[in-house]
Scaffold this motif. Structure first.
Motif, PDB file in Angstrom:
ATOM      1  N   VAL A   1     111.071  29.599  42.977  1.00  0.00           N
ATOM      2  CA  VAL A   1     112.418  29.974  42.490  1.00  0.00           C
ATOM      3  C   VAL A   1     112.467  30.492  41.197  1.00  0.00           C
ATOM      4  CG1 VAL A   1     114.682  29.005  42.204  1.00  0.00           C
ATOM      5  CG2 VAL A   1     113.271  28.079  44.003  1.00  0.00           C
ATOM      6  N   ALA A   2     111.724  29.988  40.359  1.00  0.00           N
ATOM      7  CA  ALA A   2     111.836  30.743  39.000  1.00  0.00           C
ATOM      8  C   ALA A   2     111.346  31.977  38.914  1.00  0.00           C
ATOM      9  CB  ALA A   2     111.228  29.603  38.154  1.00  0.00           C
ATOM     10  N   ARG A   3     110.120  32.325  39.587  1.00  0.00           N
ATOM     11  CA  ARG A   3     109.484  33.412  39.675  1.00  0.00           C
ATOM     12  C   ARG A   3     110.320  34.778  40.257  1.00  0.00           C
ATOM     13  NH1 ARG A   3     104.639  36.311  39.549  1.00  0.00           N
ATOM     14  NH2 ARG A   3     104.473  37.928  41.197  1.00  0.00           N
ATOM     15  N   GLY A   4     110.683  34.097  41.447  1.00  0.00           N
ATOM     16  CA  GLY A   4     111.714  35.079  42.323  1.00  0.00           C
ATOM     17  C   GLY A   4     113.074  35.330  41.513  1.00  0.00           C
ATOM     18  N   LEU A   5     113.484  34.166  40.637  1.00  0.00           N
ATOM     19  CA  LEU A   5     114.882  34.762  39.912  1.00  0.00           C
ATOM     20  C   LEU A   5     114.459  35.637  38.831  1.00  0.00           C
ATOM     21  CD1 LEU A   5     117.741  33.971  39.016  1.00  0.00           C
ATOM     22  CD2 LEU A   5     116.730  32.006  37.662  1.00  0.00           C
TER      23      LEU A   5
END
Length: 616
Positions: A332-336
């Motif tokens: 989620v952090a990477r995609g954000l």
């Protein structure tokens, strides 16, 4: 082996309990790597105490003196001895190590510093008298009365005097001072509403201020923009895009520079999680992935990014210096980060860095042989300039056969009431075509020079990517599947991405044990080494936690197709073709740079051009 193992003694080893001094020195080795580490711990303590002003002074690169003064809440005299005890802290109660809202929480910094140096704390809490306490080489003194208006002053002298072997590994005073400056700047970015002052007091006296950042005002983004301008420079602030995105409880804010404002290394990449400066491989990989399509491999983006989330969603207790973090859901952090940055870059449209124009003007300006002469001239009116253009255009046009240029007459179609005149548009109206490649356009307050080949290459590339997104990636089935032998762990990690890889045309299946069968590959890649590609994907997964190898290879092919399918240098463009290219650039995201991150146009303001000719 005939040589005895150095790890095994001849007699049975005996387990011993180390004394407190040895324990503290070992802990200091983990927490305090160099003078900058001590500064980081002390400044974070000041921030946790609610300080609004922090002053840091150092001498000889921090080896002989580090002093941190703040106007925070202070420490009561009765708590000073406890503050120097290991694992004593006011920041957590020990019941929940995941719900952490402060920089520090272990209670190790002060006793560790006292174990390897000479530490003195003077503090005054509200409603209490000022007091001080000292500790030298782990030996604590008594609490004494002191004089201080408020807050806390921590002085650390002779760092590592108690462990002289560590001094041999220190770098030069200049290198250690630079590391201290970098730490203070990173913490200053995270706290724009706090004033920071950094002094070098080597040689005694007041010393010299090496860095100052006054407290910013306004909302969070205005304050952050002002602080980044102070630390990273006005050029970064002028060419930075505002980032504000949210996903699944994580919020991403900050500023990221345009692709044409890139750096030769990753020195201008600043990442923060809940206000804590971190150096996280996953986040750095996501930052590079977001710029992958607009920068060449030897260029690096500049950005200051902040992820804020509920403390329970991230574990900060995974590194002795707390410089790395672990997200509960790293995907989620990477995609954000990737989606937030790409959305901001797309919204920037054709915008390019202002430093490009500055570099162009610098290259055009001749070296002055003496004092610059300033000519006072009357500036002609717009009507007079238009008449002069019309009179000169035919003469230039007659020379088109002899020179590699053609000038278009300034004859504008009459715009409808609701339409905008071409010269009022961002990239203006085409006026000339130079060397069968460069378009010269006139804007309302200057001119634009466009590299037609690079610009059209970007436009074609974006169209190809859009078609691929809409229609998917065609795959080609292998007559004989390629079997790749891997370890069971690598195979499992790769198969977790099977669905994502299939959408990019790479179809893999388990083949028993650690083997993986590659059944289809992206058709656009033609004949490719499937095994080498699978191994590259695994390397990227191990390094960054995700892989963009297949997508990068596909987009590299699309880039080459776009290069061959774009307007070639040497082809003469008509006025309507040049204007159509300008209008399409204005409407296409990322058209301000080519596929390799180079600018596709340079804009020169009329005032800058007039300065080249000594006009004022």
């Amino acid at each position: 082996m005939n040589t005895p193992s150095p790890n095994i003694s001849q007699t049975r080893p005996v387990i011993r309990q180390l004394d407190d001094a040895a324990i503290n020195r070992i802990a200091a080795g983990e927490v305090v790597e160099r003078p900058a580490s001590a500064v980081k711990e002390l400044v974070e303590n000041a921030l946790d105490a609610g300080a609004r002003r922090i002053e840091v002074a150092y001498a000889d690169g921090g080896k002989t003196l580090i002093r941190v003064s703040d106007d925070g809440c202070g420490i009561a005299p009765g708590d000073l001895p406890l503050a120097l005890s290991r694992h004593a802290t006011s920041k957590i109660d020990g019941s929940d190590l995941l719900n952490i809202h402060t920089f520090g929480f272990r209670g190790e910094a002060l006793p560790s510093l006292g174990a390897v140096g000479r530490l003195t704390i003077i503090s005054r809490a509200e409603g209490e008298e000022a007091a001080q306490i000292g500790v030298s080489g782990g030996q604590m003194g008594k609490v004494k009365p002191a004089a201080l208006n408020g807050g806390t002053t921590v002085t650390l002298r002779d760092l590592f005097y108690a462990t002289p072997a560590r001094l041999k590994f220190m770098r030069t005073d200049r290198a250690e001072a630079q590391a201290i400056t970098d730490i203070v700047k990173r913490l200053a970015m995270a706290e724009p509403f706090v004033a920071f002052t950094l002094r070098d007091v080597s040689g005694g006296g007041e010393g010299r201020v090496t860095f100052r950042a006054d407290a910013e005002t306004g909302d969070l983004f205005d304050a952050l923009h002002g602080r980044l301008a102070r630390i990273l420079g006005a050029e970064f602030a002028d060419n930075a895009l505002k980032i504000d995105a949210e996903r699944d409880g994580l919020r991403l804010t900050g500023y990221a520079a345009l692709p044409t404002y890139s750096r030769g290394s990753g020195v201008a990449q600043y990442l923060f999680v809940n206000g804590r400066p971190v150096r996280d491989k996953m986040m750095i990989g996501a930052l590079r992935a977001a710029y992958m399509d607009v920068l060449s491999r030897d260029r690096h983006p500049a950005a200051a990014l902040f992820i804020d989330c509920d403390p329970t969603l991230v574990d900060v207790n995974v590194h002795p210096a707390k410089s790395e973090v672990r997200f509960r859901d790293p995907g989620v952090a990477r995609g954000l980060i990737v989606s937030g940055l790409r959305h901001a870059l797309a919204e920037a449209g054709h915008r390019a860095s202002t430093t490009v124009a500055g570099a162009t003007l610098g290259a055009m300006r001749p070296e002055p042989a003496g004092p610059a002469r300033v000519y006072q001239m009357d500036r002609p009116s717009a009507q007079a300039r238009a008449a002069a253009y019309r009179a000169q255009a035919p003469g230039f046009a007659e020379m088109a056969g002899d020179y590699s240029a053609r000038v278009e007459p300034v004859v504008e179609p009459q715009p409808q009431p609701e339409e905008t005149a071409p010269q009022d548009l961002p990239l203006g109206a085409a006026r000339a075509h130079l060397h069968e490649n460069y378009i010269v356009a006139q804007t309302r307050d200057g001119m634009v020079i466009v590299d037609a080949h690079a610009a059209h290459e970007r436009l074609v590339y974006e169209k190809l990517k859009q078609q691929m997104a809409e229609n998917g990636v065609a795959s080609q089935a292998l007559l004989i599947p390629d079997i790749v032998d891997l370890s069971e762990g690598d195979a499992a990690r790769l198969l977790e991405l099977a669905d994502d890889l299939a959408r990019l045309g790479l179809v893999i299946e388990p083949f028993g044990g650690g083997a993986v069968a590659v059944r289809e590959t992206p058709a656009i890649l033609g004949q490719c080494d499937a095994r080498a590609m699978v191994l590259d994907i695994l390397d990227e997964l191990a390094d960054q936690g995700d892989s963009t190898t297949v997508k990068a290879r596909i987009e590299a092919i699309l880039s080459r197709v776009a290069c061959h399918g774009s307007v070639r240098t040497g082809r003469r463009l008509q006025a309507d073709e040049m204007n159509a290219l300008l209008r399409e650039m204005e409407a296409t995201p990322l058209s301000g740079q080519c596929n390799h991150g180079r600018p596709t146009y340079v804009e020169l303001k009329l005032a800058d051009i007039e300065r080249l000719f000594g006009r004022t």
